[in-house]
Design an enzyme around this catalytic site. Structure first.
Site, PDB file in Angstrom:
ATOM      1  N   SER A   1      38.211  30.257  50.103  1.00 20.61           N
ATOM      2  CA  SER A   1      39.103  29.095  50.140  1.00 20.61           C
ATOM      3  C   SER A   1      40.464  29.466  49.581  1.00 20.61           C
ATOM      4  CB  SER A   1      38.529  27.939  49.328  1.00 20.61           C
ATOM      5  OG  SER A   1      39.479  26.884  49.203  1.00 20.61           O
TER       6      SER A   1
ATOM      7  N   TYR B   1      35.633  24.087  41.677  1.00 20.54           N
ATOM      8  CA  TYR B   1      35.513  24.573  43.055  1.00 20.54           C
ATOM      9  C   TYR B   1      36.326  25.853  43.235  1.00 20.54           C
ATOM     10  CZ  TYR B   1      36.467  24.828  48.075  1.00 20.54           C
ATOM     11  OH  TYR B   1      36.619  25.262  49.373  1.00 20.54           O
TER      12      TYR B   1
END
Length: 255
Positions: free
Chosen positions: A146, A159
């Protein structure tokens, strides 16, 4: 180039591929793309009905797929998934969770869940499946990272940390297994139009169009194309890379 230089290359055609989180979003698109390219796809997810729907869709389009349900928050269930998948030539670590809260509102359980699914599960799957690839002298491992791992924002620290960790592991695995014919790479997407992201932003998803140079949110199929490239023979000399598929980021989330 000698005739043996590409001997360890793995391509989707005729290979078996395990794709985690394959019942929706990027994972579903990756599974469909690999099946289109001739791979026998092992679909992973938590929801059997959704998994079987994807399985039927791939079969209807002439591909080969089977579904295995597993809870990646559970280490033993993750290892069971690896055992049921059997000998795979391509592993796509796509399954992920994201809870974009600030640090003070992220409790220990949420933090642990991010690392269990986003970091530990790929670690366990690589540990279980890469040795078989090494014995066969070929294999490709692709992890979906990501842009959050490199673009700080005021929310989503747990995250981002879990994704940064797995991108670092990608480089270590590339060193550990690369000499044995197993390539390990990652795709690092920016915001992508998926069910999960839409659930978070709702009608405000278009605000993310302003965070990259392309001026739009990515599509799951575009990330699938990047993952399929890294899984295939066209990337035979690519190892330990993190491919940025983010439209060319220019800023963090506008506020």
């Amino acid at each position: 180039m000698s005739s043996t230089d590409l001997r360890g290359s793995t391509g989707p055609s005729g290979s078996t591929a395990l794709v985690t989180g394959a019942t929706s979003g990027i994972g579903r698109a990756v599974a469909q793309r690999l099946a289109e390219q001739g791979a026998r796809v092992v679909l992973h997810g938590r929801d059997r009905a959704r998994g079987e729907a994807v399985e039927k869709e791939i079969t209807r389009q002439g591909g080969t797929a089977r579904f295995v349900a597993a809870d990646l928050t559970d280490a033993e269930d993750t290892l069971r998934l690896a055992a049921e998948a059997g000998e795979v030539d391509i592993l796509v670590n796509n399954a992920g969770v994201y809870d974009l809260r600030p640090t003070a509102r992220t409790d220990a359980a949420a933090f642990d869940r991010h690392f269990a699914v986003n970091t530990r599960a790929p670690f366990l799957l690589v540990g279980a499946l890469a040795p078989g690839m090494v014995r066969r002298g070929r294999g490709a491992i692709v992890t979906i990272g990501s842009s959050a791992a490199r673009s700080p924002a005021p929310i989503g620290g747990a995250y981002a940390a879990s994704k940064a960790a797995v991108e670092t592991l990608t480089r270590y695995w590339a060193t550990e297994f690369g000499g044995s014919g197993v390539r390990v790479n990652a795709v690092s997407p920016g915001p992508v139009r998926t069910e999960g992201l839409s659930a978070i932003f709702g009608d405000g998803l278009d605000v993310l169009d302003r965070v990259n140079a392309r001026g739009r949110v990515g599509e799951a199929e575009e990330i699938a194309d990047a993952a399929a490239f890294l899984a295939g023979p066209a990337s035979s000399y690519v190892n330990g890379a993190v491919l940025y598929a983010d439209g060319g980021e220019v800023s963090t989330l506008p506020g």
